[in-house]
Design an enzyme around this catalytic site. Structure first.
Site, PDB file in Angstrom:
ATOM      1  N   CYS A   1       0.804  -1.242   0.000  1.00 11.89           N
ATOM      2  CA  CYS A   1       0.000   0.000   0.000  1.00 11.89           C
ATOM      3  C   CYS A   1       0.828   1.280   0.000  1.00 11.89           C
ATOM      4  O   CYS A   1       0.413   2.266  -0.594  1.00 11.89           O
ATOM      5  CB  CYS A   1      -0.989  -0.030   1.151  1.00 11.89           C
ATOM      6  SG  CYS A   1      -2.057  -1.472   1.079  1.00 11.89           S
TER       7      CYS A   1
ATOM      8  N   HIS B   1      -3.353   6.952   3.043  1.00 14.06           N
ATOM      9  CA  HIS B   1      -3.792   5.705   2.410  1.00 14.06           C
ATOM     10  C   HIS B   1      -5.218   5.372   2.838  1.00 14.06           C
ATOM     11  O   HIS B   1      -5.531   5.325   4.039  1.00 14.06           O
ATOM     12  CB  HIS B   1      -2.826   4.576   2.774  1.00 14.06           C
ATOM     13  CG  HIS B   1      -3.300   3.230   2.338  1.00 14.06           C
ATOM     14  ND1 HIS B   1      -3.814   2.997   1.084  1.00 14.06           N
ATOM     15  CD2 HIS B   1      -3.353   2.041   3.001  1.00 14.06           C
ATOM     16  CE1 HIS B   1      -4.173   1.729   0.988  1.00 14.06           C
ATOM     17  NE2 HIS B   1      -3.904   1.119   2.136  1.00 14.06           N
TER      18      HIS B   1
ATOM     19  N   ASN C   1     -10.163  -0.123  -0.273  1.00 13.81           N
ATOM     20  CA  ASN C   1      -8.698  -0.063  -0.232  1.00 13.81           C
ATOM     21  C   ASN C   1      -8.146  -0.570  -1.562  1.00 13.81           C
ATOM     22  O   ASN C   1      -8.235  -1.757  -1.859  1.00 13.81           O
ATOM     23  CB  ASN C   1      -8.220  -0.936   0.942  1.00 13.81           C
ATOM     24  CG  ASN C   1      -6.710  -0.991   1.081  1.00 13.81           C
ATOM     25  OD1 ASN C   1      -5.971  -0.577   0.189  1.00 13.81           O
ATOM     26  ND2 ASN C   1      -6.256  -1.523   2.199  1.00 13.81           N
TER      27      ASN C   1
HETATM   28  N1  COA Z   1     -19.417  -8.831   7.959  1.00  8.09           N
HETATM   29  C1  COA Z   1     -19.980  -9.172   9.118  1.00  8.09           C
HETATM   30  N2  COA Z   1     -19.279  -9.625  10.180  1.00  8.09           N
HETATM   31  C2  COA Z   1     -17.953  -9.729  10.047  1.00  8.09           C
HETATM   32  C3  COA Z   1     -17.298  -9.368   8.847  1.00  8.09           C
HETATM   33  C4  COA Z   1     -18.086  -8.917   7.777  1.00  8.09           C
HETATM   34  N3  COA Z   1     -17.560  -8.535   6.578  1.00  8.09           N
HETATM   35  N4  COA Z   1     -15.965  -9.569   9.003  1.00  8.09           N
HETATM   36  C5  COA Z   1     -15.796 -10.034  10.248  1.00  8.09           C
HETATM   37  N5  COA Z   1     -16.981 -10.115  10.874  1.00  8.09           N
HETATM   38  C6  COA Z   1     -17.249 -10.568  12.232  1.00  8.09           C
HETATM   39  C7  COA Z   1     -16.197 -11.506  12.750  1.00  8.09           C
HETATM   40  O1  COA Z   1     -16.460 -12.813  12.331  1.00  8.09           O
HETATM   41  C8  COA Z   1     -16.363 -11.333  14.250  1.00  8.09           C
HETATM   42  O2  COA Z   1     -17.464 -12.085  14.679  1.00  8.09           O
HETATM   43  P1  COA Z   1     -17.378 -12.898  16.078  1.00  8.09           P
HETATM   44  O3  COA Z   1     -17.190 -11.844  17.118  1.00  8.09           O
HETATM   45  O4  COA Z   1     -18.688 -13.588  16.113  1.00  8.09           O
HETATM   46  O5  COA Z   1     -16.187 -13.786  15.933  1.00  8.09           O
HETATM   47  C9  COA Z   1     -16.720  -9.849  14.387  1.00  8.09           C
HETATM   48  O6  COA Z   1     -17.207  -9.442  13.104  1.00  8.09           O
HETATM   49  C10 COA Z   1     -15.553  -8.983  14.792  1.00  8.09           C
HETATM   50  O7  COA Z   1     -14.449  -9.325  13.967  1.00  8.09           O
HETATM   51  P2  COA Z   1     -13.073  -8.618  14.158  1.00  8.09           P
HETATM   52  O8  COA Z   1     -12.110  -9.146  13.132  1.00  8.09           O
HETATM   53  O9  COA Z   1     -12.646  -8.654  15.576  1.00  8.09           O
HETATM   54  O10 COA Z   1     -13.490  -7.116  13.787  1.00  8.09           O
HETATM   55  P3  COA Z   1     -12.653  -5.806  13.910  1.00  8.09           P
HETATM   56  O11 COA Z   1     -13.396  -4.856  14.764  1.00  8.09           O
HETATM   57  O12 COA Z   1     -11.206  -6.034  14.223  1.00  8.09           O
HETATM   58  O13 COA Z   1     -12.739  -5.249  12.412  1.00  8.09           O
HETATM   59  C11 COA Z   1     -11.388  -5.037  10.437  1.00  8.09           C
HETATM   60  C12 COA Z   1     -12.138  -5.999  11.362  1.00  8.09           C
HETATM   61  C13 COA Z   1     -10.718  -5.850   9.344  1.00  8.09           C
HETATM   62  C14 COA Z   1     -12.405  -4.075   9.812  1.00  8.09           C
HETATM   63  C15 COA Z   1     -10.336  -4.237  11.282  1.00  8.09           C
HETATM   64  O14 COA Z   1      -9.562  -5.118  12.038  1.00  8.09           O
HETATM   65  C16 COA Z   1      -9.467  -3.410  10.415  1.00  8.09           C
HETATM   66  O15 COA Z   1      -9.890  -2.411   9.854  1.00  8.09           O
HETATM   67  N6  COA Z   1      -8.166  -3.771  10.303  1.00  8.09           N
HETATM   68  C17 COA Z   1      -7.263  -3.102   9.404  1.00  8.09           C
HETATM   69  C18 COA Z   1      -7.445  -3.713   8.046  1.00  8.09           C
HETATM   70  C19 COA Z   1      -6.779  -2.944   6.955  1.00  8.09           C
HETATM   71  O16 COA Z   1      -7.094  -1.790   6.758  1.00  8.09           O
HETATM   72  N7  COA Z   1      -5.849  -3.593   6.248  1.00  8.09           N
HETATM   73  C20 COA Z   1      -5.171  -3.064   5.150  1.00  8.09           C
HETATM   74  C21 COA Z   1      -4.122  -2.125   5.616  1.00  8.09           C
HETATM   75  S1  COA Z   1      -3.136  -1.644   4.285  1.00  8.09           S
END
Ligand code: COA
Length: 315
Positions: free
Chosen positions: A108, A242, A272
């Site tokens: 990225c 980003h 993204n």
């Molecule tokens: N729709 C619905 N539910 C979803 C889901 C989706 N698309 N993706 C995950 N979930 C669920 C999970 O299964 C979990 O359920 P559970 O509690 O029953 O196990 C719950 O939502 C929480 O998941 P979690 O992974 O802990 O969520 P989070 O608050 O950490 O959010 C991201 C996930 C990916 C949005 C967050 O971690 C994030 O933004 N990370 C950075 C990612 C990024 O930008 N990467 C690229 C950088 S260059």
């Protein structure tokens, strides 16, 4: 160097959160709240190289340059359909560039790494007019049965033409090697001699670790770059961050103590798009007439590697 022209190009297929909720267990509410993404442009019948060429030609046209004027071409790309030749060679052949060209894979923050290479070439007296194209199709890296990754990404290309000038005030690159945080593993062709076990694994991500890295790296990069240059935050006109996740951008904004008005975003419309993200946002802001001469722009990006980078540029 100085930015002389910008361009961008997006796939025509637009996929909304509601569209996704019909093919996987997700919802507009979950995606909007956790990421700020509403729709994303996704490659369907296009070739990534054609989006890249379109963005490059638009940037060349705005810069008033022809492909023959370009002395060095850098293409930032994580994945495309070719292993070889490089994507930069394929783009060069389609738009008529004949200068040396290289691909870099810095995920990225690829635009900021490309800018650093361009600036170094210019300062070494090796090239005056340089084209950067950031073209990425992260939707082709995901398992579309995996709701934790596939909802986050969109595809596209952005381009910048740089010419002589002293508008790049500073660039800092940063690496914190942790290949287990975001990765994809592709199976190579087999041979009669392979005895090791091999695997094909779509994009894997430790979302929370990446979130923390993004916020920490971006705020540290920006603070230290501005301090090094003796520039106060009050002097910064815009932060081109980003576009990974609106919550990441909001956290960076809060840590820096800077107002919303300095952070243009397009995450809601694009998701993204990896290294293309900063260049597409730059081009959209440029076309909206947002920048005036003398404005100070701070670019900050972060991603797989883990890598991050910051650049300060006077418009
Ligand atoms: N729709 C619905 N539910 C979803 C889901 C989706 N698309 N993706 C995950 N979930 C669920 C999970 O299964 C979990 O359920 P559970 O509690 O029953 O196990 C719950 O939502 C929480 O998941 P979690 O992974 O802990 O969520 P989070 O608050 O950490 O959010 C991201 C996930 C990916 C949005 C967050 O971690 C994030 O933004 N990370 C950075 C990612 C990024 O930008 N990467 C690229 C950088 S260059």
């Amino acid at each position: 160097m100085k930015i002389l022209g910008t361009g961008s190009s997006l796939p025509h297929k637009v996929v909304s959160n509601d569209d996704l909720s019909k093919i996987m267990d997700t919802s507009d509410e979950w995606i909007s709240q956790r990421t700020g993404i509403k729709v994303r442009h996704v490659i369907s019948d296009e070739l990534l190289e054609d989006l890249a060429c379109d963005a490059a030609l638009k940037a060349l046209s705005m810069a008033g340059k022809t492909p023959q004027d370009i002395e060095f071409f850098i293409c930032s790309n994580v994945v495309n359909e070719y292993t070889t030749p490089s994507l930069s060679c394929i783009i060069s052949s389609k738009i008529g560039l004949s200068c040396p060209c290289i691909d870099i894979n810095c995920a990225c923050p690829g635009f900021i790494f490309s800018l650093d290479v361009a600036d170094s070439y210019y300062k070494a007296g090796k090239a005056n007019n340089i084209l950067i194209v950031c073209a990425d199709e992260p939707t082709r890296m995901c398992d579309w049965n995996d709701r934790t990754t596939s909802v986050l990404f969109g595809d596209g290309a952005g381009a910048v033409v740089l010419g002589p000038g002293d508008n790049i005030k500073g660039i800092q690159l940063h690496s914190l090697p942790a290949p287990d945080k975001i990765w994809q593993h592709r199976l190579l062709e087999s041979t009669p001699f392979i005895t090791k076990s091999e695997m094909n694994v779509p994009l894997q991500m430790k979302g929370r670790d990446v979130f923390k890295f993004a916020v920490n790296a971006s705020t540290a990069d920006v603070e230290s770059m501005l301090a090094k240059l003796g520039i106060s935050k009050g002097e910064v006109s815009y932060y081109i961050v980003h576009q990974a996740n609106m919550r990441i951008i909001d956290a960076i904004k809060n840590y820096l103590g800077e107002p919303d008005s300095k952070f243009p975003t397009n995450i809601a419309d694009h998701g993204n798009s990896s290294s293309a993200s900063c260049t597409i946002l730059l081009d959209e802001c440029n076309h909206n007439g947002m920048f005036k001469s003398g404005d100070l722009l701070v670019f900050s990006a972060f991603g797989a590697g883990l890598l991050s980078g910051v650049a300060v540029l006077e418009w």
